[in-house]
Scaffold this motif. Sequence first.
Motif, PDB file in Angstrom:
ATOM      1  N   GLY A   8      42.248  37.461  36.927  1.00 47.91           N
ATOM      2  CA  GLY A   8      40.983  37.332  37.641  1.00 47.91           C
ATOM      3  C   GLY A   8      40.834  38.217  38.862  1.00 47.91           C
ATOM      4  O   GLY A   8      39.783  38.220  39.488  1.00 47.91           O
ATOM      5  N   THR A  29      40.763  42.041  40.787  1.00 47.47           N
ATOM      6  CA  THR A  29      40.327  43.402  40.472  1.00 47.47           C
ATOM      7  C   THR A  29      41.146  44.399  41.286  1.00 47.47           C
ATOM      8  O   THR A  29      41.146  44.338  42.516  1.00 47.47           O
ATOM      9  N   SER A  42      38.593  51.084  39.000  1.00 45.11           N
ATOM     10  CA  SER A  42      38.712  49.629  39.111  1.00 45.11           C
ATOM     11  C   SER A  42      39.124  49.047  37.772  1.00 45.11           C
ATOM     12  O   SER A  42      38.670  49.508  36.726  1.00 45.11           O
ATOM     13  N   VAL A  43      39.970  48.020  37.818  1.00 50.30           N
ATOM     14  CA  VAL A  43      40.291  47.280  36.601  1.00 50.30           C
ATOM     15  C   VAL A  43      40.518  45.816  36.958  1.00 50.30           C
ATOM     16  O   VAL A  43      41.181  45.498  37.943  1.00 50.30           O
ATOM     17  N   THR A  44      39.896  44.968  36.156  1.00 46.22           N
ATOM     18  CA  THR A  44      40.096  43.533  36.332  1.00 46.22           C
ATOM     19  C   THR A  44      41.171  43.072  35.359  1.00 46.22           C
ATOM     20  O   THR A  44      41.206  43.514  34.215  1.00 46.22           O
ATOM     21  N   LEU A  53      36.868  38.482  48.689  1.00 46.18           N
ATOM     22  CA  LEU A  53      35.540  39.031  48.411  1.00 46.18           C
ATOM     23  C   LEU A  53      34.811  39.400  49.690  1.00 46.18           C
ATOM     24  O   LEU A  53      33.994  40.320  49.709  1.00 46.18           O
ATOM     25  N   VAL A 111      41.567  48.001  42.665  1.00 47.69           N
ATOM     26  CA  VAL A 111      40.746  49.173  42.961  1.00 47.69           C
ATOM     27  C   VAL A 111      41.662  50.229  43.571  1.00 47.69           C
ATOM     28  O   VAL A 111      42.308  49.971  44.596  1.00 47.69           O
ATOM     29  N   PRO A 146      39.019  36.891  44.070  1.00 48.04           N
ATOM     30  CA  PRO A 146      37.695  36.251  44.151  1.00 48.04           C
ATOM     31  C   PRO A 146      37.702  34.933  44.911  1.00 48.04           C
ATOM     32  O   PRO A 146      37.452  33.872  44.349  1.00 48.04           O
ATOM     33  N   VAL A 187      41.196  42.990  44.923  1.00 45.33           N
ATOM     34  CA  VAL A 187      40.143  42.076  45.363  1.00 45.33           C
ATOM     35  C   VAL A 187      40.339  40.730  44.666  1.00 45.33           C
ATOM     36  O   VAL A 187      40.314  40.640  43.439  1.00 45.33           O
TER      37      VAL A 187
END
Lengths: 214, 214
Positions: free
Chosen positions: B205, B207, B199-201, B13, B209, B175, B173
Amino acid sequence: MSRVRVHNFSVSLDGFATGEGQSLEAPFGHAGERLHQWFFGTRAFHAMRGEPGGGAGVDDALAGTWGDGIGAEIMGRNKFGPQRGPWEDHEWTGWWGTNPPFHTPVFVLTHHPRPPLEMEGGTTFHFVDATPEEALRQAREAAGGLDVRIGGGPSTVRAFLAADLVDHLHVVVVPIVLGRGERLWDGLEGIEDRFHIESVTTPGGVTHVTFTRP
Amino acid sequence: MSRVRVHNFSVSLDGFATGEGQSLEAPFGHAGERLHQWFFGTRAFHAMRGEPGGGAGVDDALAGTWGDGIGAEIMGRNKFGPQRGPWEDHEWTGWWGTNPPFHTPVFVLTHHPRPPLEMEGGTTFHFVDATPEEALRQAREAAGGLDVRIGGGPSTVRAFLAADLVDHLHVVVVPIVLGRGERLWDGLEGIEDRFHIESVTTPGGVTHVTFTRP
């Protein structure tokens, strides 16, 4: 026990929560409105301004939780205004006009206390020179058993996170690279260990990350 | 024209793509394996190691595109190994054993060239002291019309982004807040303007991009 919550706190991919060069014309410095475009489209934002309209999707659902059960806010002085150092005049009453969207007591952290400012709609700004713990004690007392929101800016949120005083943190990662400004995450290595974390990306392209104390 | 691509590039992050203190035992320093846990569970990762198994969800679909149509890789020396300065011995052949997962020519950027290393399975490491542009010219020639992958680490990806040589960037990404190490985004203010971003999560958990040149 009432909770301490942070909502709708936008950061760039490189972790900046505000740009460089805050001024009266540019509350977020060179970042402009880019960190908050996702928010402007929501019903929650429109309602906050007393306007109808706005979208009612996932962004709105998350944004709209910001006020539920909140009895007081704590904010840093840089969220309150662009001034630095001793107050040159007492005319400044914040960015939000005569009826700010808080409708609760708001504790503004500053090394330069001044008399409280009672606004329309239930917002009263109290100016306190206090540690996070002491400010929270005062805000909890004022909140009458409800939750306390930490409203920002980044250094204020960071201070409360560093002191392990935050129970719920809602961060919105916006896919831009700001390059300069004020970072949220500095000094917070490993804070993920203290929280249950969920992430969701919305069609607008931002990622909501919630940190909740287990 | 062949494209230049970055895949499966994990960042925290706070924007760190590797931790502090790389060593033989800790290729990602204090970050350990935390940036890549999402990847270890995928079929793509298992296949890369010549093993069956792994999950076949969205993480895998995205991870699995890393090799399609790639004819050469460029990597920084710190991805190749933990040594710094002149090569003390030529015994080190990378982290990946006798049959590395690249199966193409790989150009290792270093100020200390050494003879090429031909490995099993089609991987040959070439050691070049070159600008991004010159390394890309060599890699494109070796790739025979296929795409070139920039394999990392962060300073190498950053250099190619800064030189505007990247057509597709896939960042993941994670977290966590690493606090220290090497940042991906430094010096790249405003790069979002050059790309179409999605973007998709995923349920794990993280993401994903993707930055794609329009």
